[in-house]
Design a protein around this motif. Structure first.
Motif, PDB file in Angstrom:
ATOM      1  N   LYS A  58       0.398  -1.624   0.225  1.00  0.00           N
ATOM      2  CA  LYS A  58      -0.115  -0.289   0.314  1.00  0.00           C
ATOM      3  C   LYS A  58       0.636   1.310   0.134  1.00  0.00           C
ATOM      4  O   LYS A  58       0.910   1.594   0.840  1.00  0.00           O
ATOM      5  CB  LYS A  58      -0.830   0.092   1.301  1.00  0.00           C
ATOM      6  N   GLN A  59       1.505   1.609  -1.037  1.00  0.00           N
ATOM      7  CA  GLN A  59       2.218   2.339  -1.018  1.00  0.00           C
ATOM      8  C   GLN A  59       2.260   3.717  -1.679  1.00  0.00           C
ATOM      9  O   GLN A  59       1.065   3.650  -2.813  1.00  0.00           O
ATOM     10  CB  GLN A  59       3.978   2.052  -2.043  1.00  0.00           C
ATOM     11  N   SER A  60       2.329   4.935  -1.793  1.00  0.00           N
ATOM     12  CA  SER A  60       1.952   5.766  -2.002  1.00  0.00           C
ATOM     13  C   SER A  60       3.267   7.357  -2.412  1.00  0.00           C
ATOM     14  O   SER A  60       4.351   6.452  -2.462  1.00  0.00           O
ATOM     15  CB  SER A  60       1.346   6.778  -0.841  1.00  0.00           C
ATOM     16  N   PRO A  61       3.249   7.492  -3.314  1.00  0.00           N
ATOM     17  CA  PRO A  61       2.079   8.340  -4.316  1.00  0.00           C
ATOM     18  C   PRO A  61       1.311   7.347  -4.934  1.00  0.00           C
ATOM     19  O   PRO A  61       1.945   5.586  -5.785  1.00  0.00           O
ATOM     20  CB  PRO A  61       2.522  10.036  -4.773  1.00  0.00           C
ATOM     21  N   ILE A  62       0.190   7.538  -5.545  1.00  0.00           N
ATOM     22  CA  ILE A  62      -0.575   6.894  -6.635  1.00  0.00           C
ATOM     23  C   ILE A  62      -1.542   7.337  -7.915  1.00  0.00           C
ATOM     24  O   ILE A  62      -1.042   9.314  -7.528  1.00  0.00           O
ATOM     25  CB  ILE A  62      -1.949   6.125  -6.027  1.00  0.00           C
ATOM     26  N   ASN A  63      -1.571   7.921  -8.827  1.00  0.00           N
ATOM     27  CA  ASN A  63      -2.400   8.505  -9.191  1.00  0.00           C
ATOM     28  C   ASN A  63      -3.837   8.102  -9.271  1.00  0.00           C
ATOM     29  O   ASN A  63      -3.927   6.682  -9.892  1.00  0.00           O
ATOM     30  CB  ASN A  63      -1.833   7.809 -11.061  1.00  0.00           C
ATOM     31  N   VAL A  64      -4.645   9.155  -8.775  1.00  0.00           N
ATOM     32  CA  VAL A  64      -5.725   8.734  -9.125  1.00  0.00           C
ATOM     33  C   VAL A  64      -6.663   8.982  -9.963  1.00  0.00           C
ATOM     34  O   VAL A  64      -7.142  10.050 -10.640  1.00  0.00           O
ATOM     35  CB  VAL A  64      -6.034  10.064  -7.684  1.00  0.00           C
ATOM     36  N   VAL A  65      -7.059   8.089 -10.590  1.00  0.00           N
ATOM     37  CA  VAL A  65      -8.114   7.742 -12.027  1.00  0.00           C
ATOM     38  C   VAL A  65      -9.333   8.153 -10.967  1.00  0.00           C
ATOM     39  O   VAL A  65      -9.804   7.111 -10.538  1.00  0.00           O
ATOM     40  CB  VAL A  65      -7.699   6.431 -12.366  1.00  0.00           C
ATOM     41  N   ILE A  66     -10.036   8.917 -11.612  1.00  0.00           N
ATOM     42  CA  ILE A  66     -11.590  10.031 -11.354  1.00  0.00           C
ATOM     43  C   ILE A  66     -12.492   8.610 -11.538  1.00  0.00           C
ATOM     44  O   ILE A  66     -13.268   8.100 -10.404  1.00  0.00           O
ATOM     45  CB  ILE A  66     -11.599  11.071 -11.827  1.00  0.00           C
ATOM     46  N   ALA A  67     -12.604   7.902 -12.853  1.00  0.00           N
ATOM     47  CA  ALA A  67     -13.299   6.663 -13.206  1.00  0.00           C
ATOM     48  C   ALA A  67     -13.567   5.446 -12.056  1.00  0.00           C
ATOM     49  O   ALA A  67     -14.266   5.167 -11.826  1.00  0.00           O
ATOM     50  CB  ALA A  67     -13.076   6.896 -14.324  1.00  0.00           C
ATOM     51  N   ASP A  68     -12.265   5.529 -11.329  1.00  0.00           N
ATOM     52  CA  ASP A  68     -12.226   4.026 -10.690  1.00  0.00           C
ATOM     53  C   ASP A  68     -11.795   4.143  -9.265  1.00  0.00           C
ATOM     54  O   ASP A  68     -12.036   3.174  -8.463  1.00  0.00           O
ATOM     55  CB  ASP A  68     -10.870   3.766 -10.736  1.00  0.00           C
ATOM     56  N   HIS A 131       1.742  13.540  -6.204  1.00  0.00           N
ATOM     57  CA  HIS A 131       0.686  12.450  -6.575  1.00  0.00           C
ATOM     58  C   HIS A 131       0.054  13.402  -7.882  1.00  0.00           C
ATOM     59  O   HIS A 131       0.486  13.871  -8.782  1.00  0.00           O
ATOM     60  CB  HIS A 131      -1.153  12.999  -6.254  1.00  0.00           C
ATOM     61  N   THR A 132      -0.656  11.849  -9.017  1.00  0.00           N
ATOM     62  CA  THR A 132      -1.459  13.196 -10.081  1.00  0.00           C
ATOM     63  C   THR A 132      -2.558  12.040 -10.959  1.00  0.00           C
ATOM     64  O   THR A 132      -3.149  11.783 -10.101  1.00  0.00           O
ATOM     65  CB  THR A 132      -0.571  11.989 -11.498  1.00  0.00           C
ATOM     66  N   ILE A 133      -3.445  12.832 -11.083  1.00  0.00           N
ATOM     67  CA  ILE A 133      -4.776  12.782 -11.460  1.00  0.00           C
ATOM     68  C   ILE A 133      -5.208  12.557 -12.503  1.00  0.00           C
ATOM     69  O   ILE A 133      -4.536  13.268 -13.476  1.00  0.00           O
ATOM     70  CB  ILE A 133      -5.684  14.485 -10.854  1.00  0.00           C
ATOM     71  N   ASP A 134      -5.214  11.698 -12.926  1.00  0.00           N
ATOM     72  CA  ASP A 134      -5.951  11.125 -14.202  1.00  0.00           C
ATOM     73  C   ASP A 134      -4.733  11.519 -15.188  1.00  0.00           C
ATOM     74  O   ASP A 134      -4.660  11.251 -16.271  1.00  0.00           O
ATOM     75  CB  ASP A 134      -6.673  11.523 -14.922  1.00  0.00           C
ATOM     76  N   MET A 228      -6.531  16.214  -2.661  1.00  0.00           N
ATOM     77  CA  MET A 228      -7.736  16.862  -3.306  1.00  0.00           C
ATOM     78  C   MET A 228      -7.475  17.304  -4.434  1.00  0.00           C
ATOM     79  O   MET A 228      -6.287  17.361  -5.366  1.00  0.00           O
ATOM     80  CB  MET A 228      -7.250  18.648  -2.531  1.00  0.00           C
ATOM     81  N   LEU A 229      -8.850  17.572  -4.804  1.00  0.00           N
ATOM     82  CA  LEU A 229      -8.919  17.156  -6.449  1.00  0.00           C
ATOM     83  C   LEU A 229      -9.042  18.303  -7.421  1.00  0.00           C
ATOM     84  O   LEU A 229      -8.561  18.333  -8.417  1.00  0.00           O
ATOM     85  CB  LEU A 229     -10.161  16.260  -6.765  1.00  0.00           C
ATOM     86  N   ASN A 230      -9.821  19.112  -7.104  1.00  0.00           N
ATOM     87  CA  ASN A 230     -10.174  19.914  -8.028  1.00  0.00           C
ATOM     88  C   ASN A 230      -9.618  21.232  -7.883  1.00  0.00           C
ATOM     89  O   ASN A 230     -10.848  23.069  -8.326  1.00  0.00           O
ATOM     90  CB  ASN A 230     -11.780  20.483  -9.078  1.00  0.00           C
ATOM     91  N   GLU A 231      -9.253  21.970  -6.524  1.00  0.00           N
ATOM     92  CA  GLU A 231      -8.816  23.165  -6.417  1.00  0.00           C
ATOM     93  C   GLU A 231      -7.415  23.188  -5.886  1.00  0.00           C
ATOM     94  O   GLU A 231      -6.976  24.124  -5.667  1.00  0.00           O
ATOM     95  CB  GLU A 231      -9.345  22.916  -4.800  1.00  0.00           C
ATOM     96  N   ARG A 261      -6.721  -1.171  -4.709  1.00  0.00           N
ATOM     97  CA  ARG A 261      -6.815  -0.394  -3.481  1.00  0.00           C
ATOM     98  C   ARG A 261      -7.876   0.828  -3.728  1.00  0.00           C
ATOM     99  O   ARG A 261      -8.444   0.977  -4.514  1.00  0.00           O
ATOM    100  CB  ARG A 261      -5.972   0.793  -2.724  1.00  0.00           C
ATOM    101  N   SER A 262      -8.842   0.551  -2.831  1.00  0.00           N
ATOM    102  CA  SER A 262      -9.826   0.975  -3.202  1.00  0.00           C
ATOM    103  C   SER A 262      -9.765   2.740  -2.674  1.00  0.00           C
ATOM    104  O   SER A 262      -9.425   3.106  -2.043  1.00  0.00           O
ATOM    105  CB  SER A 262     -11.283   0.639  -1.998  1.00  0.00           C
ATOM    106  N   VAL A 263     -10.249   3.686  -3.779  1.00  0.00           N
ATOM    107  CA  VAL A 263     -10.072   5.349  -3.366  1.00  0.00           C
ATOM    108  C   VAL A 263     -11.835   5.059  -3.718  1.00  0.00           C
ATOM    109  O   VAL A 263     -12.195   5.622  -4.619  1.00  0.00           O
ATOM    110  CB  VAL A 263      -9.041   5.808  -4.581  1.00  0.00           C
ATOM    111  N   THR A 264     -11.372   6.855  -2.534  1.00  0.00           N
ATOM    112  CA  THR A 264     -13.044   6.647  -1.883  1.00  0.00           C
ATOM    113  C   THR A 264     -13.025   8.588  -2.374  1.00  0.00           C
ATOM    114  O   THR A 264     -12.401   9.179  -2.676  1.00  0.00           O
ATOM    115  CB  THR A 264     -13.876   7.125  -1.355  1.00  0.00           C
ATOM    116  N   ARG A 265     -13.710   9.035  -3.378  1.00  0.00           N
ATOM    117  CA  ARG A 265     -13.763   9.927  -2.837  1.00  0.00           C
ATOM    118  C   ARG A 265     -15.444  11.127  -2.284  1.00  0.00           C
ATOM    119  O   ARG A 265     -16.234  10.688  -2.602  1.00  0.00           O
ATOM    120  CB  ARG A 265     -13.381  11.291  -4.543  1.00  0.00           C
TER     121      ARG A 265
END
Length: 269
Positions: A58-68, A131-134, A228-231, A261-265
């Protein structure tokens, strides 16, 4: 009389060479221990980090894929924070960690997350973002580093991008980056002449949560992350330039496998 096998005497030159080799090996080990980890593709770069960094799940950082991500309507539209407004800070050019570190002379305040209360003990920066977003990276990522009474960690990640807009200067970063000329040398620090306020930070809006790790060795797991995703915040060209002048090299760990891993938003309306 039994025949005695005698070992040939080692020549002085060979003995000296072996001793020299041993000393060089010890010196190399000591040097590695002293210098610690690095970034990039060198012998102490992220690909060579050991322990949890190499073997964790369970390592960081990750690419946060919004659709997932999984929409969680129970999450609040504003993070439950109580950050103080009267804390002076020590701003550190931390050579061993390769980043700009800001520690309060007292508590910066608290975060309550998933029923656990954490104290904001410091914050630091990575560039480019970890971290990256999409798949999208950002110029700068700030980590608000919290610790609970029983030693658990929670980190809030906030992104900044350089902007050429006239109003791009970040009031928050100004409190920190204006002191950069005082800490151009590694392992130097300066104490702010005014309290650091966190009231301008974007702690509302959409964000993701997941369980991960520290992003530097020993990459300890069990860290609660809020991304934080859109700020995304603006910073001016002079601000980012001042940062890059003191910290010209990249200090971001590459993104890690999410391993299902589950990523909630929380999605801000």
């Amino acid at each position: 009389m039994p025949h005695v096998h005698r070992r040939p005497k080692m020549s002085i030159s060979r003995c000296a060479l072996l001793c020299l080799s041993a000393l060089l090996a010890l010196s190399s080990t000591a040097s590695a221990a002293e210098n610690g980890f690095e970034y990039g593709s060198g012998l102490r770069g992220p690909a060579e980090w050991g322990g949890f960094c190499a073997n964790g799940t369970k390592q960081s950082p990750i690419n946060v894929v919004i659709a997932d991500t999984v929409l969680d309507k129970s999450l609040r539209d504003r993070l439950d924070t109580e950050y103080g407004k009267c804390t002076y800070a020590v701003i550190i050019n931390d050579k061993s960690a390769h980043h700009l570190d800001v520690e309060g002379d007292g508590s910066f305040g608290n975060l309550t997350l998933n029923g656990v209360k954490y104290e904001l003990v410091k914050f630091h920066f990575h560039s480019p973002s970890e971290h990256t977003i999409d798949g999208v990276s950002f110029d700068l990522e700030m980590h608000l580093f919290h610790k609970s009474a029983d030693g658990k960690f929670a980190v809030i990640a906030i992104f900044f991008n350089e902007s050429h807009d006239d109003d791009a200067e970040s009031p928050f970063l100004k409190q920190v980056f204006s002191w950069l000329p005082n800490i151009t040398q590694p392992d130097t620090n300066v104490t702010t002449m005014a309290p650091i306020t966190l009231e301008s930070l974007p702690l509302q809006g959409s964000y993701a949560q997941y369980s991960g790790s520290l992003t530097t060795p020993p990459c300890t797991e069990g860290v609660s992350w809020v991304v934080m995703l859109n700020e995304t915040q603006k910073m001016s060209c002079p601000q980012f330039g001042a940062y890059q002048k003191v910290f010209p090299e990249a200090n971001n760990r590459p993104v890690q496998n999410t391993r299902c891993r589950s990523v909630t938003r929380f999605e801000h309306a």
